[in-house]
Design an enzyme around this catalytic site. Structure first.
Site, PDB file in Angstrom:
ATOM      1  N   THR A   5     -10.057  -2.093  -1.284  1.00 50.76           N
ATOM      2  CA  THR A   5      -9.088  -1.279  -2.023  1.00 50.76           C
ATOM      3  C   THR A   5      -9.255  -1.353  -3.540  1.00 50.76           C
ATOM      4  O   THR A   5      -8.803  -0.462  -4.251  1.00 50.76           O
ATOM      5  CB  THR A   5      -7.646  -1.717  -1.679  1.00 50.76           C
ATOM      6  N   ASP A   6      -9.908  -2.417  -4.033  1.00 54.39           N
ATOM      7  CA  ASP A   6      -9.955  -2.598  -5.494  1.00 54.39           C
ATOM      8  C   ASP A   6     -10.615  -1.419  -6.222  1.00 54.39           C
ATOM      9  O   ASP A   6     -10.184  -1.034  -7.299  1.00 54.39           O
ATOM     10  CB  ASP A   6     -10.690  -3.898  -5.848  1.00 54.39           C
ATOM     11  N   THR A  27     -11.279  -5.852   2.327  1.00 56.58           N
ATOM     12  CA  THR A  27     -10.305  -6.676   3.045  1.00 56.58           C
ATOM     13  C   THR A  27     -10.105  -6.201   4.478  1.00 56.58           C
ATOM     14  O   THR A  27      -9.816  -6.996   5.368  1.00 56.58           O
ATOM     15  CB  THR A  27      -8.971  -6.655   2.272  1.00 56.58           C
ATOM     16  N   SER A  36     -15.311  -4.543  -2.608  1.00 63.25           N
ATOM     17  CA  SER A  36     -15.513  -3.223  -3.228  1.00 63.25           C
ATOM     18  C   SER A  36     -15.919  -3.315  -4.697  1.00 63.25           C
ATOM     19  O   SER A  36     -16.409  -2.340  -5.265  1.00 63.25           O
ATOM     20  CB  SER A  36     -14.276  -2.348  -3.061  1.00 63.25           C
TER      21      SER A  36
HETATM   22  N1  ASN Z   1      -7.693  -5.192  -0.429  1.00 62.87           N
HETATM   23  C1  ASN Z   1      -9.001  -5.222  -0.692  1.00 62.87           C
HETATM   24  O1  ASN Z   1      -9.762  -4.588   0.002  1.00 62.87           O
HETATM   25  C2  ASN Z   1      -9.447  -6.032  -1.886  1.00 62.87           C
HETATM   26  C3  ASN Z   1     -10.870  -6.511  -1.854  1.00 62.87           C
HETATM   27  N2  ASN Z   1     -11.095  -7.444  -2.946  1.00 62.87           N
HETATM   28  C4  ASN Z   1     -11.865  -5.370  -2.024  1.00 62.87           C
HETATM   29  O2  ASN Z   1     -11.644  -4.478  -2.789  1.00 62.87           O
HETATM   30  O3  ASN Z   1     -12.901  -5.380  -1.412  1.00 62.87           O
END
Ligand code: ASN
Length: 347
Positions: free
Chosen positions: A115-116, A35, A82
């Protein structure tokens, strides 16, 4: 997205840096997507955007303040959500960062990441990079195009941490939302909120005040930390398959054998409470453990806690299932015996 031929970096020319001032430290930012590199159609859109859409150059250009802090060199490793990070990408990342940090001219490394699964990658880097220099993994919860996007301040914070003299000797750290967190214990706790990364029991290592890192304690490595050397393994070869199975009422007793039949070389269990399984499932679990001899790590489906005393398996201690999977995969890759694997999980 298809796996690209990952770059093996080395040129250390001044022109590799987005900005250069000989009196400033040198940092490499390894970009992997997420993200923090996400782009939506409008500023008020914070879901349904494309993650891993913007390149590292764009992310660096959005934060001109970086050039007052450090010379930054952006390397695009991949640009994915991710959920698509895997052991091949992580091995490549480790090998590049290790080479980089072994260079006396480089002060630290920053990794931008979704973040995932950030808690998994950060732990992988923590276990596989041997250096006193800081490695900082950073992400964001709002895409780069959003109102009050958190990526730019998180990126500046991460670079400031990577060049901070008090950041040495702490292994890999996670930065989001003005907090400094340990790679080993910190997990994503909320699917949507900006203050999502937490270690409820172990706490944070420090905070950012006026975007400057402040630590609570002197440098130390967590109990149970163990280094796995993967610097010379071919990064294109995937690591042994480890599956995570989730416990619940009426769980199918066949899931353990199904994982083995599907090629799992190790299994991590998100068990009930402190690692328990319903009685019918437990019988079939014990049968699979006895028959196959593959290492089975008992972790928990609760967010926090300590797992010990499960006789049929290796107890995960404080490690949650996603982190247990990373450590078990590295242990299998390094051909450790079940007894040796037990000794690194059970302190
Ligand atoms: N906040 C994020 O980065 C979520 C995103 N779906 C990821 O993990 O790539």
């Amino acid at each position: 997205s298809p796996l690209i031929q990952l770059p093996h970096i080395v040129p250390r020319a001044v022109e590799d840096f987005e900005c250069f001032n000989a009196s400033l430290p040198n940092i490499t930012i390894y970009a992997t997507g997420g993200t923090i590199a996400g782009s939506a159609g409008s500023a008020d859109q914070t879901t349904g955007y494309q993650s891993g859409a913007l390149g590292i150059k764009t992310l660096i250009e959005a934060v001109p303040q970086l050039c007052n802090v450090s010379n930054v060199r952006g390397i695009q490793i991949v640009n994915v959500d991710s959920g698509d990070i895997n052991s091949t990408i992580l091995t490549n990342l480790t090998q590049n960062i290790q080479k980089d940090l072994d260079n006396p001219l480089i002060q630290g490394a920053v990794v931008t990441h979704g973040t995932d699964t950030l808690e998994e990658s950060a732990f992988f880097l923590d276990l596989t990079i041997a250096s006193e220099k800081p490695v900082v993994v950073v992400g964001s919860m709002r895409p780069a195009t959003a109102l009050s996007a958190d990526g730019p301040i998180n990126l500046l914070s991460a670079v400031k941490l990577a060049v901070n003299k008090n950041a040495k000797g702490r292994g890999t750290m996670i930065v989001l939302n003005d907090r400094i967190a340990s790679a080993r214990f910190t997990v994503k706790t909320n699917a949507n909120a900006v203050d999502t990364f937490k270690a409820e029991e172990q706490g944070f290592l420090g905070v950012f005040e006026d975007i400057n890192p402040l630590f609570f304690y002197p440098p130390s490595r967590p109990l149970g930390h163990r280094y796995f050397n993967i610097t010379s393994r071919p990064f294109q070869t995937p690591m042994p398959k480890v599956d995570v199975l989730y416990g619940h009422q009426e769980v199918s007793p066949e899931i353990f054998q199904a994982a083995v039949d599907n090629g799992a070389k190790g299994i991590v269990l998100a068990g009930l409470g402190a690692g328990y399984w319903p009685s019918v499932a437990l019988k079939s679990l014990e049968a699979v453990v006895n028959k196959t001899g593959i290492p089975v790590v008992a972790s928990r489906r609760t967010a926090w806690g300590y797992v010990e005393g499960q006789e049929w398996g290796i107890n995960a201690g404080f490690l949650n299932p996603s982190k247990s999977r990373i450590q078990l995969q590295l242990a299998l890759e390094n051909k450790l015996s079940n007894q040796e694997i037990r000794s690194i999980f059970e302190l």
